[in-house]
Write a protein that holds these residues in place. Structure first.
Motif, PDB file in Angstrom:
ATOM      1  N   ASP A   1       4.485 -14.695 -14.008  1.00 56.16           N
ATOM      2  CA  ASP A   1       3.888 -14.438 -12.433  1.00 56.16           C
ATOM      3  C   ASP A   1       4.867 -15.249 -11.156  1.00 56.16           C
ATOM      4  O   ASP A   1       4.390 -15.278 -10.148  1.00 56.16           O
ATOM      5  CB  ASP A   1       2.433 -15.105 -12.310  1.00 56.16           C
ATOM      6  CG  ASP A   1       1.400 -14.458 -13.155  1.00 56.16           C
ATOM      7  OD1 ASP A   1       1.677 -13.201 -13.163  1.00 56.16           O
ATOM      8  OD2 ASP A   1       0.569 -14.884 -13.758  1.00 56.16           O
ATOM      9  N   TYR A   2       6.135 -15.638 -11.742  1.00 56.63           N
ATOM     10  CA  TYR A   2       6.896 -15.920 -10.489  1.00 56.63           C
ATOM     11  C   TYR A   2       7.139 -14.693  -9.339  1.00 56.63           C
ATOM     12  O   TYR A   2       6.975 -15.067  -8.298  1.00 56.63           O
ATOM     13  CB  TYR A   2       8.210 -16.140 -11.062  1.00 56.63           C
ATOM     14  CG  TYR A   2       8.363 -17.523 -11.910  1.00 56.63           C
ATOM     15  CD1 TYR A   2       7.358 -18.385 -11.817  1.00 56.63           C
ATOM     16  CD2 TYR A   2       9.679 -17.853 -12.559  1.00 56.63           C
ATOM     17  CE1 TYR A   2       7.520 -19.701 -12.856  1.00 56.63           C
ATOM     18  CE2 TYR A   2       9.866 -18.930 -13.378  1.00 56.63           C
ATOM     19  CZ  TYR A   2       8.794 -19.822 -13.390  1.00 56.63           C
ATOM     20  OH  TYR A   2       9.115 -21.070 -14.100  1.00 56.63           O
ATOM     21  N   THR A   3       6.982 -13.742  -9.921  1.00 57.06           N
ATOM     22  CA  THR A   3       7.310 -12.399  -9.093  1.00 57.06           C
ATOM     23  C   THR A   3       7.265 -11.151  -9.819  1.00 57.06           C
ATOM     24  O   THR A   3       6.727 -11.112 -10.999  1.00 57.06           O
ATOM     25  CB  THR A   3       8.771 -12.640  -8.430  1.00 57.06           C
ATOM     26  OG1 THR A   3       8.871 -11.450  -7.336  1.00 57.06           O
ATOM     27  CG2 THR A   3       9.791 -12.102  -9.412  1.00 57.06           C
ATOM     28  N   PHE A   4       7.021  -9.984  -9.248  1.00 61.25           N
ATOM     29  CA  PHE A   4       7.045  -8.832  -9.668  1.00 61.25           C
ATOM     30  C   PHE A   4       7.892  -7.792  -8.792  1.00 61.25           C
ATOM     31  O   PHE A   4       8.060  -8.089  -7.868  1.00 61.25           O
ATOM     32  CB  PHE A   4       5.496  -8.343  -9.914  1.00 61.25           C
ATOM     33  CG  PHE A   4       4.562  -8.447  -8.619  1.00 61.25           C
ATOM     34  CD1 PHE A   4       4.403  -7.376  -7.916  1.00 61.25           C
ATOM     35  CD2 PHE A   4       4.128  -9.553  -8.188  1.00 61.25           C
ATOM     36  CE1 PHE A   4       3.638  -7.112  -6.820  1.00 61.25           C
ATOM     37  CE2 PHE A   4       3.501  -9.735  -7.034  1.00 61.25           C
ATOM     38  CZ  PHE A   4       3.294  -8.552  -6.522  1.00 61.25           C
ATOM     39  N   ALA A   5       8.231  -6.466  -9.370  1.00 64.09           N
ATOM     40  CA  ALA A   5       8.575  -5.417  -8.566  1.00 64.09           C
ATOM     41  C   ALA A   5       7.377  -4.704  -7.633  1.00 64.09           C
ATOM     42  O   ALA A   5       6.402  -4.347  -8.292  1.00 64.09           O
ATOM     43  CB  ALA A   5       9.218  -4.256  -9.748  1.00 64.09           C
ATOM     44  N   SER A   6       7.638  -4.659  -6.527  1.00 60.12           N
ATOM     45  CA  SER A   6       6.771  -4.485  -5.629  1.00 60.12           C
ATOM     46  C   SER A   6       7.243  -3.328  -4.689  1.00 60.12           C
ATOM     47  O   SER A   6       8.474  -2.773  -4.731  1.00 60.12           O
ATOM     48  CB  SER A   6       6.296  -5.578  -4.863  1.00 60.12           C
ATOM     49  OG  SER A   6       7.197  -6.087  -3.759  1.00 60.12           O
ATOM     50  N   VAL A   7       6.566  -2.800  -3.776  1.00 64.46           N
ATOM     51  CA  VAL A   7       6.590  -1.850  -2.788  1.00 64.46           C
ATOM     52  C   VAL A   7       6.172  -2.517  -1.412  1.00 64.46           C
ATOM     53  O   VAL A   7       5.117  -2.741  -1.280  1.00 64.46           O
ATOM     54  CB  VAL A   7       6.335  -0.118  -2.735  1.00 64.46           C
ATOM     55  CG1 VAL A   7       6.376   0.435  -1.562  1.00 64.46           C
ATOM     56  CG2 VAL A   7       6.646   0.319  -4.228  1.00 64.46           C
ATOM     57  N   ALA A   8       6.963  -2.659  -0.385  1.00 61.62           N
ATOM     58  CA  ALA A   8       6.700  -3.375   0.788  1.00 61.62           C
ATOM     59  C   ALA A   8       7.052  -2.784   1.926  1.00 61.62           C
ATOM     60  O   ALA A   8       7.884  -1.901   2.180  1.00 61.62           O
ATOM     61  CB  ALA A   8       7.135  -4.723   0.657  1.00 61.62           C
ATOM     62  N   ALA A   9       6.312  -2.890   3.025  1.00 62.07           N
ATOM     63  CA  ALA A   9       6.531  -2.172   4.376  1.00 62.07           C
ATOM     64  C   ALA A   9       6.071  -3.269   5.397  1.00 62.07           C
ATOM     65  O   ALA A   9       5.272  -4.226   4.931  1.00 62.07           O
ATOM     66  CB  ALA A   9       5.521  -0.995   4.402  1.00 62.07           C
ATOM     67  N   THR A  10       6.392  -3.080   6.685  1.00 66.60           N
ATOM     68  CA  THR A  10       6.083  -4.105   7.563  1.00 66.60           C
ATOM     69  C   THR A  10       4.540  -3.742   7.947  1.00 66.60           C
ATOM     70  O   THR A  10       3.903  -2.448   7.778  1.00 66.60           O
ATOM     71  CB  THR A  10       6.812  -3.889   8.980  1.00 66.60           C
ATOM     72  OG1 THR A  10       6.521  -2.431   9.538  1.00 66.60           O
ATOM     73  CG2 THR A  10       8.250  -4.298   8.784  1.00 66.60           C
ATOM     74  N   GLU A  11       3.832  -4.809   8.692  1.00 67.29           N
ATOM     75  CA  GLU A  11       2.607  -4.372   8.963  1.00 67.29           C
ATOM     76  C   GLU A  11       2.427  -3.611  10.158  1.00 67.29           C
ATOM     77  O   GLU A  11       1.594  -2.702  10.452  1.00 67.29           O
ATOM     78  CB  GLU A  11       1.929  -5.974   9.528  1.00 67.29           C
ATOM     79  CG  GLU A  11       1.643  -6.824   8.542  1.00 67.29           C
ATOM     80  CD  GLU A  11       1.115  -8.254   9.292  1.00 67.29           C
ATOM     81  OE1 GLU A  11       1.459  -8.421  10.222  1.00 67.29           O
ATOM     82  OE2 GLU A  11       0.167  -9.033   8.212  1.00 67.29           O
ATOM     83  N   GLU A  12       3.797  -3.279  11.109  1.00 65.96           N
ATOM     84  CA  GLU A  12       3.614  -2.580  12.151  1.00 65.96           C
ATOM     85  C   GLU A  12       3.601  -1.147  11.552  1.00 65.96           C
ATOM     86  O   GLU A  12       2.971  -0.122  12.053  1.00 65.96           O
ATOM     87  CB  GLU A  12       4.830  -2.692  12.796  1.00 65.96           C
ATOM     88  CG  GLU A  12       4.793  -1.895  14.007  1.00 65.96           C
ATOM     89  CD  GLU A  12       6.236  -2.250  15.030  1.00 65.96           C
ATOM     90  OE1 GLU A  12       6.315  -1.529  15.923  1.00 65.96           O
ATOM     91  OE2 GLU A  12       6.993  -2.898  14.518  1.00 65.96           O
ATOM     92  N   TYR A  13       4.420  -0.805  10.597  1.00 64.27           N
ATOM     93  CA  TYR A  13       4.570   0.435   9.748  1.00 64.27           C
ATOM     94  C   TYR A  13       3.296   0.813   9.277  1.00 64.27           C
ATOM     95  O   TYR A  13       2.782   1.995   9.436  1.00 64.27           O
ATOM     96  CB  TYR A  13       5.589   0.486   8.784  1.00 64.27           C
ATOM     97  CG  TYR A  13       5.991   1.818   8.196  1.00 64.27           C
ATOM     98  CD1 TYR A  13       6.819   2.344   8.675  1.00 64.27           C
ATOM     99  CD2 TYR A  13       5.505   2.040   6.888  1.00 64.27           C
ATOM    100  CE1 TYR A  13       7.145   3.848   8.223  1.00 64.27           C
ATOM    101  CE2 TYR A  13       5.898   3.201   6.197  1.00 64.27           C
ATOM    102  CZ  TYR A  13       6.796   3.963   6.968  1.00 64.27           C
ATOM    103  OH  TYR A  13       6.858   5.378   6.157  1.00 64.27           O
ATOM    104  N   ILE A  14       2.479  -0.131   8.465  1.00 65.92           N
ATOM    105  CA  ILE A  14       1.299   0.148   7.910  1.00 65.92           C
ATOM    106  C   ILE A  14       0.129   0.590   9.060  1.00 65.92           C
ATOM    107  O   ILE A  14      -0.555   1.551   8.888  1.00 65.92           O
ATOM    108  CB  ILE A  14       0.822  -0.962   7.221  1.00 65.92           C
ATOM    109  CG1 ILE A  14       1.760  -1.252   5.965  1.00 65.92           C
ATOM    110  CG2 ILE A  14      -0.693  -0.650   6.366  1.00 65.92           C
ATOM    111  CD1 ILE A  14       1.374  -2.629   5.153  1.00 65.92           C
TER     112      ILE A  14
END
Length: 303
Positions: free
Chosen positions: A196-209
């Motif tokens: 659980d150190y990390t994982f492959a994710s998909v991220a966006a800015t709060e503004e974009y969301i």
């Protein structure tokens, strides 16, 4: 929609690639989605913050490179569960599977921000970081670098004793006879908690969301559909690989996808965020203890 990944010729971020190449994003009303390489991962997140790209499909913890304390960014979904890198060491060293103590005095190549996972693993295994030389791989620099393949070549050339990288680089090194797998974190190797150190994710800015929550939800649905299509027929990965990868790696990707299928889930468990926060504090990336909703876009359906 411009999506960037920090390693393109890899299984690590293949679900995001598949969401584009299999038309999953198109079917969700996003016909102009593209995916491209931007290495290293901290550069990808800085581009996200600058508004130069729309989505980063990379390691979750690395968002902190551009968004201190998770301010301004959210994880939309997981591409897969758990820390997904492998430790591969030179075959002629004869290191047994799981033997972290054998890393003392060895030169191990790792990409920026990816190296933090290995650093914490070494610490949690009871070694002193000064005992292991973790450094960039010779020749692995610049925005167009495919790190795993570069690391596998450096290992074969004897320029490093081992590397910490993705499954594609691992497979190439093992099949060539140059390397052996010492740690496979997803499948139980390493000290307690390292999954659980990390994982492959998909991220966006709060503004974009906030600008279009329906679009953000469509990204999650498209990623989930890509998981489903690959699970139905992993050979679809070969078809994608033939368009995106060199021939040698295109021939390998379907098998790597088959191995990863048990970890394909867009859900982000609270356990994963708790573990990642602990890891980030230990590595000096995070001061506070952000809540789950501070890290994850909680109003998106991932079921």
């Amino acid at each position: 929609m411009r999506i960037v990944v920090p390693d393109l010729i890899s299984n690590s971020y293949f679900p995001a690639i598949a969401a584009v190449e299999l038309g999953c994003l198109r079917d969700e009303g996003i016909p102009d989605a593209t995916v491209e390489l931007l290495f290293p991962v901290d550069a990808a997140y800085r581009a996200l913050k600058a508004g130069e790209v729309d989505v980063v499909a990379g390691s979750a913890h690395s968002a902190l490179a551009a968004f201190p304390e998770w301010e301004g960014v959210k994880l939309l979904a997981a591409q897969g569960q758990g820390m997904y890198w492998f430790l591969v060491m030179r075959a002629d060293l004869g290191i047994e599977r799981g033997d972290v103590s054998a890393l003392r005095g060895k030169r191990i190549g790792a990409a920026p921000w990816v190296d933090l996972g290995l650093q914490q693993l070494v610490v949690d295994a009871g070694l002193d970081l000064s005992e292991v030389d973790i450094a960039p791989v010779p020749g692995a620099a610049g925005a167009g670098t495919n790190f795993g393949l570069t690391a596998a070549q450096a290992l074969a050339d004897g320029r490093i004793d081992g590397f910490w990288a993705n499954g594609m680089g691992t497979e190439v090194a093992v099949r060539s006879g140059a390397g052996t797998v010492v740690l496979d974190i997803r499948r139980g190797d390493g000290p307690e908690g390292c999954f659980d150190y990390t994982f492959a994710s998909v991220a966006a800015t709060e503004e974009y969301i906030a600008a279009d929550r329906g679009r953000a939800q469509a990204i999650v649905r498209a990623l989930r559909r890509a998981h489903e299509l690959l699970a139905e027929d992993p050979e679809r990965a070969t078809e994608i690989g033939e368009r995106v990868f060199p021939p040698e790696q295109a021939a390998l990707i379907a098998e790597l996808v088959r191995r990863d299928l048990p970890y394909y889930d867009v859900e982000i468990p609270e356990r994963a965020v708790t573990g990642m926060n602990r890891f980030a504090r230990e590595r000096g990336l995070l001061q506070g203890d952000p809540a789950y909703a501070d890290v994850v876009a909680t109003d998106l359906d991932r079921s």
